[in-house]
Design a protein around this motif. Structure first.
Motif, PDB file in Angstrom:
ATOM      1  N   GLN A  29       0.831  -1.198   0.000  1.00 36.81           N
ATOM      2  CA  GLN A  29       0.000   0.000   0.000  1.00 36.81           C
ATOM      3  C   GLN A  29       0.875   1.262   0.000  1.00 36.81           C
ATOM      4  OE1 GLN A  29      -2.322   0.493   3.542  1.00 36.81           O
ATOM      5  NE2 GLN A  29      -3.998   1.492   2.423  1.00 36.81           N
ATOM      6  N   ILE A  30       1.916   1.289   0.808  1.00 33.96           N
ATOM      7  CA  ILE A  30       2.827   2.440   0.859  1.00 33.96           C
ATOM      8  C   ILE A  30       3.500   2.632  -0.498  1.00 33.96           C
ATOM      9  CG2 ILE A  30       4.992   3.300   1.851  1.00 33.96           C
ATOM     10  CD1 ILE A  30       4.150   1.937   4.482  1.00 33.96           C
ATOM     11  N   VAL A  31       3.950   1.540  -1.091  1.00 31.18           N
ATOM     12  CA  VAL A  31       4.616   1.618  -2.394  1.00 31.18           C
ATOM     13  C   VAL A  31       3.645   2.154  -3.453  1.00 31.18           C
ATOM     14  CG1 VAL A  31       5.658   0.242  -4.240  1.00 31.18           C
ATOM     15  CG2 VAL A  31       6.309  -0.166  -1.871  1.00 31.18           C
ATOM     16  N   ALA A  32       2.411   1.669  -3.454  1.00 27.75           N
ATOM     17  CA  ALA A  32       1.425   2.110  -4.434  1.00 27.75           C
ATOM     18  C   ALA A  32       1.059   3.590  -4.222  1.00 27.75           C
ATOM     19  CB  ALA A  32       0.176   1.249  -4.349  1.00 27.75           C
ATOM     20  N   LEU A  68      11.300   2.460  -6.244  1.00 27.74           N
ATOM     21  CA  LEU A  68      10.759   3.465  -5.333  1.00 27.74           C
ATOM     22  C   LEU A  68      11.493   4.783  -5.455  1.00 27.74           C
ATOM     23  CD1 LEU A  68      10.933   1.367  -2.042  1.00 27.74           C
ATOM     24  CD2 LEU A  68       8.922   1.679  -3.425  1.00 27.74           C
ATOM     25  N   THR A  69      10.904   5.783  -4.840  1.00 25.43           N
ATOM     26  CA  THR A  69      11.615   7.037  -4.627  1.00 25.43           C
ATOM     27  C   THR A  69      12.282   6.943  -3.257  1.00 25.43           C
ATOM     28  OG1 THR A  69       9.669   8.052  -3.645  1.00 25.43           O
ATOM     29  CG2 THR A  69       9.981   8.360  -6.011  1.00 25.43           C
ATOM     30  N   PRO A  70      13.355   7.674  -3.016  1.00 16.12           N
ATOM     31  CA  PRO A  70      14.032   7.607  -1.720  1.00 16.12           C
ATOM     32  C   PRO A  70      13.134   7.998  -0.536  1.00 16.12           C
ATOM     33  CG  PRO A  70      15.475   8.603  -3.327  1.00 16.12           C
ATOM     34  CD  PRO A  70      14.145   8.443  -3.991  1.00 16.12           C
ATOM     35  N   GLU A  71      12.151   8.858  -0.758  1.00 16.74           N
ATOM     36  CA  GLU A  71      11.244   9.253   0.321  1.00 16.74           C
ATOM     37  C   GLU A  71      10.375   8.081   0.779  1.00 16.74           C
ATOM     38  OE1 GLU A  71      11.175  10.993  -2.772  1.00 16.74           O
ATOM     39  OE2 GLU A  71      12.727  12.349  -2.026  1.00 16.74           O
ATOM     40  N   THR A  72      10.027   7.216  -0.144  1.00 14.76           N
ATOM     41  CA  THR A  72       9.195   6.059   0.182  1.00 14.76           C
ATOM     42  C   THR A  72       9.930   5.097   1.103  1.00 14.76           C
ATOM     43  OG1 THR A  72       8.256   6.264  -2.029  1.00 14.76           O
ATOM     44  CG2 THR A  72       7.744   4.273  -0.842  1.00 14.76           C
ATOM     45  N   ASP A  75       9.398   5.878   4.732  1.00 16.29           N
ATOM     46  CA  ASP A  75       8.066   5.483   5.198  1.00 16.29           C
ATOM     47  C   ASP A  75       7.991   3.974   5.456  1.00 16.29           C
ATOM     48  OD1 ASP A  75       7.220   8.079   5.067  1.00 16.29           O
ATOM     49  OD2 ASP A  75       6.134   7.838   3.159  1.00 16.29           O
ATOM     50  N   ILE A  76       8.584   3.199   4.591  1.00 18.61           N
ATOM     51  CA  ILE A  76       8.574   1.731   4.759  1.00 18.61           C
ATOM     52  C   ILE A  76       9.370   1.348   6.000  1.00 18.61           C
ATOM     53  CG2 ILE A  76       9.395  -0.433   3.758  1.00 18.61           C
ATOM     54  CD1 ILE A  76       8.677   0.710   1.014  1.00 18.61           C
ATOM     55  N   GLU A  77      10.544   1.938   6.177  1.00 19.13           N
ATOM     56  CA  GLU A  77      11.360   1.626   7.354  1.00 19.13           C
ATOM     57  C   GLU A  77      10.631   1.994   8.639  1.00 19.13           C
ATOM     58  OE1 GLU A  77      14.995   3.724   6.516  1.00 19.13           O
ATOM     59  OE2 GLU A  77      15.926   1.911   5.685  1.00 19.13           O
ATOM     60  N   MET A  90      15.906  -4.559   6.424  1.00 19.66           N
ATOM     61  CA  MET A  90      16.994  -3.836   5.786  1.00 19.66           C
ATOM     62  C   MET A  90      16.583  -3.485   4.362  1.00 19.66           C
ATOM     63  SD  MET A  90      20.979  -4.862   5.267  1.00 19.66           S
ATOM     64  CE  MET A  90      20.924  -5.733   3.724  1.00 19.66           C
ATOM     65  N   VAL A  91      16.771  -2.234   3.997  1.00 17.62           N
ATOM     66  CA  VAL A  91      16.512  -1.777   2.642  1.00 17.62           C
ATOM     67  C   VAL A  91      17.851  -1.376   2.052  1.00 17.62           C
ATOM     68  CG1 VAL A  91      15.320  -0.111   1.186  1.00 17.62           C
ATOM     69  CG2 VAL A  91      14.235  -0.921   3.276  1.00 17.62           C
TER      70      VAL A  91
END
Length: 179
Positions: A29-32, A68-72, A75-77, A90-91
């Motif tokens: 959902q965050i990625v979308a 992704l964009t770096p801002e995303t 949010d995921i972390e 870990m991303v």
């Protein structure tokens, strides 16, 4: 500017499948919402950890390839750090050369898969039988089963013959040494 990332998550072995599914759905959902794309989800399943984490010896491993964009990423972390069932996350940014190579391979497989149904449709039109696609299946056919059994029998007999052949050679070497 979108970049390719890989997310590795280790879930607690005590977490239910519903809980892990809800965290993965939240990531999707965050990625979308941020205009990203999930390329591949690779669930390794339950594996032994290298060292205990929060008194757990096992964990449920999931790896996700994303664009992704770096801002995303932040949010995921943040979402994963808040979750109680996530032991580690870990991303990392993926190597652009490796990503390009994977894309080319995926496109080649897609082209081959698209060409395969067309080829199988043309085969019956030419008058050949439809047994060729069945032979390409991953499961062994009844014709292949005896072949593997005879191969196993041959390999079992071969060491016995080799040892018998090796014994006279050893005796002849001993005779040469004594002389």
């Amino acid at each position: 500017m979108s970049r390719d990332y890989e997310l590795g998550v280790i879930f607690s072995p005590e977490a239910s499948e519903e809980e892990t599914r809800s965290v993965l759905d939240r990531i999707e959902q965050i990625v979308a919402n941020h205009g990203g794309q999930i390329v591949k989800v690779n669930q390794w399943g339950r594996r032994r950890l290298a060292y205990p984490i929060e008194r757990h010896r096992d964990g449920f491993y999931v790896f996700i390839d994303m664009v992704l964009t770096p801002e995303t990423v932040s949010d995921i972390e943040r979402t994963l750090k808040v979750s109680e069932i996530v032991l580690r996350e870990m991303v990392r940014k993926r190597d652009p050369k490796a990503v390009q190579r994977e894309r080319e391979e995926r496109e080649a497989r897609a082209a081959a898969a698209a060409a395969a149904p067309e080829a199988t449709e043309e085969v019956p039109a030419e008058g050949t039988t439809e047994e060729a696609p069945a032979a390409t299946s991953a499961e062994p056919t009844t014709e292949e089963a005896p072949t593997t059994a005879s191969t196993e029998a041959t390999t079992e007999e071969a060491p016995a013959e080799e040892t018998a052949a090796a014994e006279p050679a050893a005796e002849s070497n001993e005779e040469h040494i004594e002389a």
